[in-house]
Design an enzyme around this catalytic site. Structure first.
Site, PDB file in Angstrom:
ATOM      1  N   ASP A  19     -21.981   5.231  33.733  1.00 41.47           N
ATOM      2  CA  ASP A  19     -21.658   4.656  32.424  1.00 41.47           C
ATOM      3  C   ASP A  19     -22.863   4.594  31.495  1.00 41.47           C
ATOM      4  OD1 ASP A  19     -19.655   3.567  30.639  1.00 41.47           O
ATOM      5  OD2 ASP A  19     -20.781   1.706  30.786  1.00 41.47           O
ATOM      6  N   LYS A  21     -15.890  11.689  33.815  1.00 37.92           N
ATOM      7  CA  LYS A  21     -17.263  11.687  34.336  1.00 37.92           C
ATOM      8  C   LYS A  21     -17.373  10.876  35.623  1.00 37.92           C
ATOM      9  CE  LYS A  21     -18.975   9.987  30.521  1.00 37.92           C
ATOM     10  NZ  LYS A  21     -17.737   9.937  29.703  1.00 37.92           N
ATOM     11  N   ARG A  30     -19.249  33.028  29.529  1.00 38.43           N
ATOM     12  CA  ARG A  30     -18.649  33.542  30.765  1.00 38.43           C
ATOM     13  C   ARG A  30     -19.661  34.254  31.659  1.00 38.43           C
ATOM     14  NH1 ARG A  30     -12.944  36.355  29.532  1.00 38.43           N
ATOM     15  NH2 ARG A  30     -12.929  36.235  31.813  1.00 38.43           N
TER      16      ARG A  30
END
Length: 310
Positions: free
Chosen positions: A177, A159, A243
């Site tokens: 965080d 991340k 998809r």
């Protein structure tokens, strides 16, 4: 610990303390305000005593029609043990009975030069922001083309590294965080960083980076509305990922449902570019352009034409 006390609104709006100074540490628990006109007229059955009370020109001019005994009795009933403050607007003259009652009950009587409606508007906005429901989420919040993207996922999935790449591409970091989120209105989630880690980014192997120092003030912002959640997860070959982009997942944050996309992580995928494009595509959807729906509609048309020719 109370989020807002009477002394906070005194400092914020530069209010003058006229009496009842011992009560400036009283807690304010609701953002609603009260203009106790009907109470001054003598009806106290549903008096919202836990609210900040505003006395304007209407209320104070009505007092002039009452007797001294009536004024004394109603001012004493206005000043309860949980009333956080009574604010008199326009710096108007205050009845002596109110000052005496407030001293006995320890209710701060404050004055402001602002008009009643204007002060009420500013005070309500301030209290709603301070008293809004809050939560903290482990993740990264980035402003991408005006879209507040909350990146979540298990620890070590990448991340912060993705956020660093997004900042390098010209986007702005809000929090890394830990993201503090408050719900200021229905479906209005505002995210910011805790003061201790504001503008900081942790990269394993490098340590703590100050994004504002490295990339400039244009690379950070203090808060941003959360409108899209990107969930990063390690690629699972057994799992079927969307998809076409027709499936709509939601993530529940406090009382709001936020659109959520799951992006699988594996070597060779440029996550920053994928998230950047996801934000751009989300903006297009808000404008009414949905590429997935357009494709499926075209596909359905081709299939129908094929059947017609048969």
């Amino acid at each position: 610990m109370p989020k807002v006390r009477t002394k906070d609104i005194i400092e914020k709006f530069n209010l003058n303390i006229l009496s009842g100074e011992e009560g400036i540490s009283r807690s304010i628990t609701v953002s609603d305000l009260s203009r106790p006109g009907i109470e001054i007229a003598g009806y106290f059955n549903y008096y919202p005593k836990e609210r900040v009370q505003l006395l304007g020109k209407t209320e104070l001019s009505f007092l002039e029609q009452l007797t001294t005994e009536q004024i004394t009795e109603r001012m004493e009933r206005l000043c309860t043990d949980i009333t956080p403050a009574i604010i008199v607007t326009r710096d108007m003259e205050i009845p002596e009975q109110l000052l005496e009652a407030s001293e006995r009950a320890g209710v701060p009587v404050l004055s402001s030069p602002m008009k009643t409606t204007r002060l009420a508007s500013h005070l309500t906005n301030f209290l709603e922001a301070k008293l809004a429901p809050t939560t903290a989420i482990h993740g990264v919040l980035v402003d991408i083309y005006g879209i507040g993207v909350l990146i979540v996922g298990k620890s070590g999935v990448g991340k912060s590294e993705t956020a660093l790449e997004l900042v390098k591409r010209g986007h702005r970091l809000v929090a890394d965080d830990c993201v503090e989120i408050r719900q200021e209105d229905q479906n209005m989630l505002i995210g910011n960083a805790p003061e201790l880690i504001e503008h900081l980014l942790e990269i394993r192997g490098l340590g703590i980076l100050n994004v504002m120092t490295l990339f400039g003030a244009g690379a950070v912002r203090s808060f941003k509305r959360v409108t899209l959640v990107i969930n990063l997860e390690i690629w699972d070959p057994q799992k079927q990922y969307d998809r076409l982009g027709l499936e709509e997942e939601k993530m529940r944050i406090i009382d709001s449902d936020v659109p959520k996309l799951t992006v699988p992580v594996r070597p060779g995928r440029n996550l920053a570019v994928i998230i950047e494009v996801a934000a751009m595509n989300f903006r297009l959807k808000l404008l009414g352009v949905n590429a997935a729906e357009q494709f499926t509609n075209k596909l359905a048309g081709v299939i129908e034409d094929g059947h017609g020719e048969e």
